[in-house]
Design a protein around this motif. Structure first.
Motif, PDB file in Angstrom:
ATOM      1  N   ALA A 125       0.656  -6.773   7.014  1.00 39.46           N
ATOM      2  CA  ALA A 125      -0.490  -6.356   7.819  1.00 39.46           C
ATOM      3  C   ALA A 125      -1.757  -6.515   6.975  1.00 39.46           C
ATOM      4  O   ALA A 125      -1.694  -6.543   5.741  1.00 39.46           O
ATOM      5  CB  ALA A 125      -0.345  -4.896   8.254  1.00 39.46           C
ATOM      6  N   THR A 126      -2.883  -6.609   7.643  1.00 38.37           N
ATOM      7  CA  THR A 126      -4.148  -6.637   6.913  1.00 38.37           C
ATOM      8  C   THR A 126      -4.340  -5.330   6.143  1.00 38.37           C
ATOM      9  O   THR A 126      -4.940  -5.300   5.073  1.00 38.37           O
ATOM     10  CB  THR A 126      -5.315  -6.889   7.874  1.00 38.37           C
ATOM     11  OG1 THR A 126      -5.147  -8.187   8.481  1.00 38.37           O
ATOM     12  CG2 THR A 126      -6.651  -6.853   7.158  1.00 38.37           C
ATOM     13  N   GLY A 127      -3.798  -4.247   6.691  1.00 37.98           N
ATOM     14  CA  GLY A 127      -3.863  -2.973   5.988  1.00 37.98           C
ATOM     15  C   GLY A 127      -3.261  -3.033   4.600  1.00 37.98           C
ATOM     16  O   GLY A 127      -3.731  -2.357   3.670  1.00 37.98           O
ATOM     17  N   ALA A 128      -2.223  -3.845   4.428  1.00 36.59           N
ATOM     18  CA  ALA A 128      -1.606  -4.004   3.114  1.00 36.59           C
ATOM     19  C   ALA A 128      -2.566  -4.691   2.143  1.00 36.59           C
ATOM     20  O   ALA A 128      -2.578  -4.389   0.942  1.00 36.59           O
ATOM     21  CB  ALA A 128      -0.305  -4.806   3.232  1.00 36.59           C
ATOM     22  N   LEU A 129      -3.380  -5.609   2.647  1.00 37.10           N
ATOM     23  CA  LEU A 129      -4.350  -6.299   1.798  1.00 37.10           C
ATOM     24  C   LEU A 129      -5.456  -5.342   1.361  1.00 37.10           C
ATOM     25  O   LEU A 129      -5.938  -5.403   0.225  1.00 37.10           O
ATOM     26  CB  LEU A 129      -4.946  -7.491   2.553  1.00 37.10           C
ATOM     27  CG  LEU A 129      -3.939  -8.521   3.081  1.00 37.10           C
ATOM     28  CD1 LEU A 129      -4.672  -9.675   3.761  1.00 37.10           C
ATOM     29  CD2 LEU A 129      -3.051  -9.046   1.960  1.00 37.10           C
ATOM     30  N   ILE A 130      -5.864  -4.451   2.267  1.00 33.39           N
ATOM     31  CA  ILE A 130      -6.850  -3.431   1.902  1.00 33.39           C
ATOM     32  C   ILE A 130      -6.279  -2.516   0.820  1.00 33.39           C
ATOM     33  O   ILE A 130      -6.975  -2.152  -0.148  1.00 33.39           O
ATOM     34  CB  ILE A 130      -7.271  -2.612   3.140  1.00 33.39           C
ATOM     35  CG1 ILE A 130      -7.887  -3.520   4.203  1.00 33.39           C
ATOM     36  CG2 ILE A 130      -8.234  -1.499   2.742  1.00 33.39           C
ATOM     37  CD1 ILE A 130      -9.090  -4.309   3.741  1.00 33.39           C
ATOM     38  N   TYR A 131      -5.028  -2.164   0.957  1.00 31.21           N
ATOM     39  CA  TYR A 131      -4.354  -1.327  -0.048  1.00 31.21           C
ATOM     40  C   TYR A 131      -4.360  -2.025  -1.409  1.00 31.21           C
ATOM     41  O   TYR A 131      -4.655  -1.403  -2.437  1.00 31.21           O
ATOM     42  CB  TYR A 131      -2.926  -1.044   0.397  1.00 31.21           C
ATOM     43  CG  TYR A 131      -2.132  -0.178  -0.547  1.00 31.21           C
ATOM     44  CD1 TYR A 131      -2.205   1.210  -0.481  1.00 31.21           C
ATOM     45  CD2 TYR A 131      -1.293  -0.740  -1.511  1.00 31.21           C
ATOM     46  CE1 TYR A 131      -1.475   2.010  -1.342  1.00 31.21           C
ATOM     47  CE2 TYR A 131      -0.555   0.049  -2.378  1.00 31.21           C
ATOM     48  CZ  TYR A 131      -0.644   1.427  -2.290  1.00 31.21           C
ATOM     49  OH  TYR A 131       0.083   2.213  -3.152  1.00 31.21           O
ATOM     50  N   ARG A 132      -4.070  -3.335  -1.423  1.00 32.62           N
ATOM     51  CA  ARG A 132      -4.063  -4.088  -2.682  1.00 32.62           C
ATOM     52  C   ARG A 132      -5.451  -4.083  -3.332  1.00 32.62           C
ATOM     53  O   ARG A 132      -5.574  -3.955  -4.560  1.00 32.62           O
ATOM     54  CB  ARG A 132      -3.636  -5.533  -2.430  1.00 32.62           C
ATOM     55  CG  ARG A 132      -2.199  -5.736  -1.974  1.00 32.62           C
ATOM     56  CD  ARG A 132      -1.960  -7.235  -1.769  1.00 32.62           C
ATOM     57  NE  ARG A 132      -0.763  -7.534  -1.004  1.00 32.62           N
ATOM     58  CZ  ARG A 132      -0.444  -8.751  -0.574  1.00 32.62           C
ATOM     59  NH1 ARG A 132      -1.246  -9.768  -0.838  1.00 32.62           N
ATOM     60  NH2 ARG A 132       0.667  -8.953   0.120  1.00 32.62           N
ATOM     61  N   ILE A 133      -6.481  -4.250  -2.508  1.00 30.42           N
ATOM     62  CA  ILE A 133      -7.849  -4.269  -3.038  1.00 30.42           C
ATOM     63  C   ILE A 133      -8.178  -2.946  -3.711  1.00 30.42           C
ATOM     64  O   ILE A 133      -8.709  -2.906  -4.828  1.00 30.42           O
ATOM     65  CB  ILE A 133      -8.860  -4.571  -1.910  1.00 30.42           C
ATOM     66  CG1 ILE A 133      -8.700  -6.013  -1.421  1.00 30.42           C
ATOM     67  CG2 ILE A 133     -10.297  -4.328  -2.382  1.00 30.42           C
ATOM     68  CD1 ILE A 133      -9.477  -6.328  -0.155  1.00 30.42           C
ATOM     69  N   ILE A 134      -7.836  -1.851  -3.054  1.00 30.26           N
ATOM     70  CA  ILE A 134      -8.129  -0.531  -3.617  1.00 30.26           C
ATOM     71  C   ILE A 134      -7.334  -0.299  -4.894  1.00 30.26           C
ATOM     72  O   ILE A 134      -7.855   0.231  -5.884  1.00 30.26           O
ATOM     73  CB  ILE A 134      -7.822   0.570  -2.580  1.00 30.26           C
ATOM     74  CG1 ILE A 134      -8.744   0.406  -1.363  1.00 30.26           C
ATOM     75  CG2 ILE A 134      -7.998   1.965  -3.186  1.00 30.26           C
ATOM     76  CD1 ILE A 134      -8.423   1.321  -0.202  1.00 30.26           C
TER      77      ILE A 134
END
Length: 318
Positions: A125-134
């Protein structure tokens, strides 16, 4: 790629975070998670979506602050466009409000419209990419961010039932539960707080259920008249495609939703053997191997004929 995004966040002060119109749980969860994180850093960040936030996602922190009127936008150092595949799905005009655009997405064939394009088709999910960024930025995940990211992943993996429910999806979900996210709370809001109008609509929709003669694809449909009769809105159609998808033997599920007299949105879901993303692109749309959509002009009969003929060619046993 992630390091470049982290550096850009550090160098910038104002941010616009947007996702595709008619947003799903991943689009909304990703948007609100990133906005919450940026504000945690002391940045000026606003969330935007042309269609606002669906009722079932209004429990997420920050949902009541999302801007949906383009005229309310200002100018921003950076615009994050999330989960959109192409800029037009979020709004081409957004580039006029931002000095730089960052495209964060997990759709195949995502257009490289950003100064930075962080696209990973293997992400759940795109949410996983946001998690990686953080995580890469070195900050702890707040409860608000955790709740939004968990909802994004839960939604886009079909409650961890779809093929994109990969090891990372479970690893991130586990970490977010440790932060304090309640799976019961999220599931209750998503799946057990439906308005009566949505259930009334379902009674009309199931009457339209069709299954091909070979049993390998099935469909349901919604007309504007059915929405009016049930007192329902377009967002109440979310999840209806899962009914034909749940039929034994069905490999591709279809959902036809009337937008105008001779215009229909067609959603596709595959159980893996058929690349519906490729099929949707042939029809002018896009999406993943197992989940895609397109907008097709014509009467209901004409649109169904076009789509069914293509599926019959892809499923030769039909």
């Amino acid at each position: 790629m992630i390091n470049a995004i982290v550096q850009l966040i550090g160098e910038s002060q104002s941010f616009l975070v947007a996702s595709h119109a008619h947003p799903d749980g991943d689009a909304v969860g990703s948007t609100l998670a990133l906005v919450s994180f940026l504000r945690q850093l002391g940045k000026n960040a606003v969330a935007f979506n042309l269609d606002g936030i669906p009722e079932e996602l209004s429990f997420l922190p920050g949902a009541d602050e999302v801007i949906c009127q383009p005229e309310a936008l200002s100018s921003y150092d950076v615009g994050f466009i999330l989960d959109s595949g192409e800029l037009g799905r979020a709004g081409d005009f957004l580039q006029n409000h931002c000095s730089k655009l960052v495209n964060v997405d997990h759709h195949p064939h995502s257009e490289p419209f950003g100064a930075i394009n962080y696209v990973d088709e293997q992400a759940c999910a795109t949410g996983a990419l946001i998690y990686r960024i953080i995580q890469t930025a070195g900050y702890s995940i707040s409860h608000d961010v955790a709740l939004c990211v968990y909802t994004a992943i839960l939604s886009d993996t079909g409650s961890f039932r779809y093929s994109n429910a990969n090891p990372e999806a479970f690893q991130i979900a586990s970490a977010l539960v440790e932060v304090g996210v309640s799976p019961w709370y999220v599931a209750g809001n998503l799946y057990e707080s439906r308005p009566a109008e949505q259930i009334k609509l379902l009674s009309h929709v199931l009457e339209t259920l069709t299954v091909s003669s070979c049993g390998r694809f099935g469909s349901v449909m919604v007309t504007t008249g059915m929405l009016q009769a049930a007192g329902a809105r377009p967002e109440h159609t979310d999840g209806l495609i899962n009914y034909p998808r749940s039929i034994r033997g069905v490999e591709v599920a279809l959902f036809f939703r009337q937008v105008e007299d001779d215009l229909f949105k067609v959603s596709f879901r595959s159980k893996g053997k058929v690349d519906v993303g490729s099929l949707a692109r042939e029809l002018g749309g896009g999406g993943h191997h197992n989940a895609a959509g397109a907008t097709v002009a014509g009467s209901m009969e004409q649109v169904q004929e076009v789509v069914f003929d293509r599926l019959n060619a892809l499923l030769p046993l039909c």
